[in-house]
Design an enzyme around this catalytic site. Structure first.
Site, PDB file in Angstrom:
ATOM      1  N   CYS A 107       0.868  -1.190   0.000  1.00 32.02           N
ATOM      2  CA  CYS A 107       0.000   0.000   0.000  1.00 32.02           C
ATOM      3  C   CYS A 107       0.903   1.238   0.000  1.00 32.02           C
ATOM      4  O   CYS A 107       2.045   1.161  -0.470  1.00 32.02           O
ATOM      5  CB  CYS A 107      -0.985  -0.022   1.170  1.00 32.02           C
ATOM      6  SG  CYS A 107      -0.230  -0.001   2.804  1.00 32.02           S
ATOM      7  N   ARG A 126      -3.401  -0.629   5.405  1.00 31.14           N
ATOM      8  CA  ARG A 126      -3.978  -1.696   4.583  1.00 31.14           C
ATOM      9  C   ARG A 126      -3.072  -2.917   4.418  1.00 31.14           C
ATOM     10  O   ARG A 126      -3.491  -4.055   4.669  1.00 31.14           O
ATOM     11  CB  ARG A 126      -4.354  -1.132   3.201  1.00 31.14           C
ATOM     12  CG  ARG A 126      -5.497  -0.148   3.247  1.00 31.14           C
ATOM     13  CD  ARG A 126      -5.620   0.648   1.961  1.00 31.14           C
ATOM     14  NE  ARG A 126      -4.494   1.567   1.781  1.00 31.14           N
ATOM     15  CZ  ARG A 126      -4.330   2.368   0.745  1.00 31.14           C
ATOM     16  NH1 ARG A 126      -5.209   2.340  -0.244  1.00 31.14           N
ATOM     17  NH2 ARG A 126      -3.299   3.182   0.688  1.00 31.14           N
ATOM     18  N   ASP A 147      -8.294   3.923   1.192  1.00 35.40           N
ATOM     19  CA  ASP A 147      -7.286   4.348   2.173  1.00 35.40           C
ATOM     20  C   ASP A 147      -8.016   4.822   3.425  1.00 35.40           C
ATOM     21  O   ASP A 147      -8.745   5.815   3.373  1.00 35.40           O
ATOM     22  CB  ASP A 147      -6.464   5.485   1.554  1.00 35.40           C
ATOM     23  CG  ASP A 147      -5.399   6.011   2.491  1.00 35.40           C
ATOM     24  OD1 ASP A 147      -5.396   5.619   3.680  1.00 35.40           O
ATOM     25  OD2 ASP A 147      -4.577   6.818   2.036  1.00 35.40           O
TER      26      ASP A 147
END
Ligand code: 4NP
Length: 151
Positions: free
Chosen positions: A8, A14, A122
């Site tokens: 990420c 994440r 996000d």
């Protein structure tokens, strides 16, 4: 040994979840899982406390992970590189050296045909509910990925 890297931006929200969740579903004798961020902001940091908490709520400990930045040698060290969104997919593709590298880079959600938006959102500036949402999305997609990896 099959080697899988989850990527990420910051490697604190994440990809640490994707790393921990996938690792928990695979036999460590046959699969090595890691994660990285395309940005350098959080190198050496523990995962975001909200990712740690949502994982803990699902009996998964990701607190010992430490953020690192994606590096070109990861193309040699890994068989599959999964980007959490299009932006990071592009960041990784921009670092590829040849078609072999390009062939290793995948958009994580491509495997999940029930999801239309191929970006894992996000959650960094979001709320805890956003972390619960991405946990479920990543967990569902890792189940599909396990089926593919185990052939
Ligand atoms: P991640 O989330 O890419 O899922 O780890 C983010 C973490 C930090 C920032 C952005 C996204 N940041 O801007 O610092």
């Amino acid at each position: 040994m099959t080697r899988i890297l989850m990527v990420c931006l910051g490697n604190i929200c994440r990809s640490p979840l994707a790393h921990g969740i996938l690792q928990s579903k695979l036999n460590e004798d046959n699969f090595y899982v890691d994660s990285a961020g395309t940005a350098a902001y959080h190198i050496g940091n523990q995962p975001d406390y909200r990712s740690v908490k949502v994982a803990e709520n699902h009996n998964l400990d990701i607190s010992t992970q430490s953020a690192r930045q994606f590096k070109v040698s990861d193309f040699d060290a890994f068989d599959y590189i999964y980007a959490m969104d299009h932006s990071n997919y592009t960041n990784i593709i921009n670092l590829t050296r040849n078609n072999n590298d390009i062939g290793k880079v995948k958009l994580f959600l491509e495997i999940n045909t029930s999801i239309v938006n191929k970006n894992v959102p996000d959650p960094y500036y979001g709320e805890f509910i956003d972390f619960e949402h991405i946990y479920n999305l990543i967990d569902d997609t890792c189940n599909l990925l396990v089926d593919v990896l185990k052939g």
